[in-house]
Design a protein around this motif. Sequence first.
Motif, PDB file in Angstrom:
ATOM      1  N   LEU A  86      25.224 -30.421  -6.374  1.00 29.43           N
ATOM      2  CA  LEU A  86      25.945 -30.790  -5.150  1.00 29.43           C
ATOM      3  C   LEU A  86      26.975 -29.761  -4.702  1.00 29.43           C
ATOM      4  O   LEU A  86      27.717 -30.008  -3.749  1.00 29.43           O
ATOM      5  CB  LEU A  86      26.623 -32.146  -5.353  1.00 29.43           C
ATOM      6  CG  LEU A  86      25.687 -33.307  -5.641  1.00 29.43           C
ATOM      7  CD1 LEU A  86      26.459 -34.597  -5.845  1.00 29.43           C
ATOM      8  CD2 LEU A  86      24.659 -33.467  -4.536  1.00 29.43           C
ATOM      9  N   HIS A  87      27.000 -28.592  -5.338  1.00 33.10           N
ATOM     10  CA  HIS A  87      28.045 -27.619  -5.004  1.00 33.10           C
ATOM     11  C   HIS A  87      28.017 -27.185  -3.547  1.00 33.10           C
ATOM     12  O   HIS A  87      29.048 -26.821  -2.994  1.00 33.10           O
ATOM     13  CB  HIS A  87      27.985 -26.406  -5.954  1.00 33.10           C
ATOM     14  CG  HIS A  87      26.881 -25.447  -5.658  1.00 33.10           C
ATOM     15  ND1 HIS A  87      25.574 -25.667  -6.049  1.00 33.10           N
ATOM     16  CD2 HIS A  87      26.890 -24.253  -5.016  1.00 33.10           C
ATOM     17  CE1 HIS A  87      24.831 -24.646  -5.666  1.00 33.10           C
ATOM     18  NE2 HIS A  87      25.611 -23.775  -5.036  1.00 33.10           N
ATOM     19  N   ALA A  98      32.734 -30.322  -0.701  1.00 30.07           N
ATOM     20  CA  ALA A  98      32.013 -30.718  -1.925  1.00 30.07           C
ATOM     21  C   ALA A  98      33.000 -31.111  -3.025  1.00 30.07           C
ATOM     22  O   ALA A  98      32.784 -32.092  -3.746  1.00 30.07           O
ATOM     23  CB  ALA A  98      31.107 -29.586  -2.393  1.00 30.07           C
ATOM     24  N   HIS A 123      32.712 -25.589   3.186  1.00 28.98           N
ATOM     25  CA  HIS A 123      31.781 -26.359   2.358  1.00 28.98           C
ATOM     26  C   HIS A 123      32.276 -26.571   0.930  1.00 28.98           C
ATOM     27  O   HIS A 123      32.043 -27.621   0.340  1.00 28.98           O
ATOM     28  CB  HIS A 123      30.383 -25.725   2.383  1.00 28.98           C
ATOM     29  CG  HIS A 123      30.176 -24.614   1.406  1.00 28.98           C
ATOM     30  ND1 HIS A 123      30.615 -23.332   1.613  1.00 28.98           N
ATOM     31  CD2 HIS A 123      29.568 -24.618   0.201  1.00 28.98           C
ATOM     32  CE1 HIS A 123      30.285 -22.579   0.587  1.00 28.98           C
ATOM     33  NE2 HIS A 123      29.641 -23.324  -0.296  1.00 28.98           N
TER      34      HIS A 123
END
Length: 186
Positions: free
Chosen positions: A79-80, A95, A91
């Motif tokens: 999910l990084h 995350a 982003h």
Amino acid sequence: MHEKVTFTAMEHGTRDDYELVSRHDAQERSLFPGRVMQWLSSMDGPSPYLISRLDHSLQSATRAERDNASDDTVLMALLHDIGDVLCPANHSQVAAALLRPYISKKNHWIVLHHGLFQGYYYFHHLDMDRDVRERYRGHEYYDDCVAFCHNWDQTSFDPKYKSYPLEHFEPLIHQILGQEPKSFAF
């Protein structure tokens, strides 16, 4: 849900109101792993890379799992880049905020900083300082973030690499993201 709170300003809420809100929040948390699966699936589209953003995430997580990383590290690797779906401009921070209540302090720090650390591999091509990560040298998780980027993130753009499919990671997503949060991200 048909029940509604009685207030129009939170300061006027009652115990019954906030118990209703708590039940609703618990229901929403139970849906969270499914939403994450949908967000990941949405990353399987056009990309300037040789693979989709989903394939990059799957490769990163597969590499982490094959290196016997902990479950929350594999999840973090998967999910990084989920923030690319939600807010591409930052982003890493998105995350990290999403994962904070579910992963270790170390993995939270890694995902929060991975975008900057990843710049080591390409910032110089954009006339930026590739060594900007050096401002964090000496931090207890600096070497861990360097290793994450070197071993799993920057290497995971290979169309010939055999990753596990998304369905392989679904139980892990439900196991970790379906639990009560370890903390609230205040």
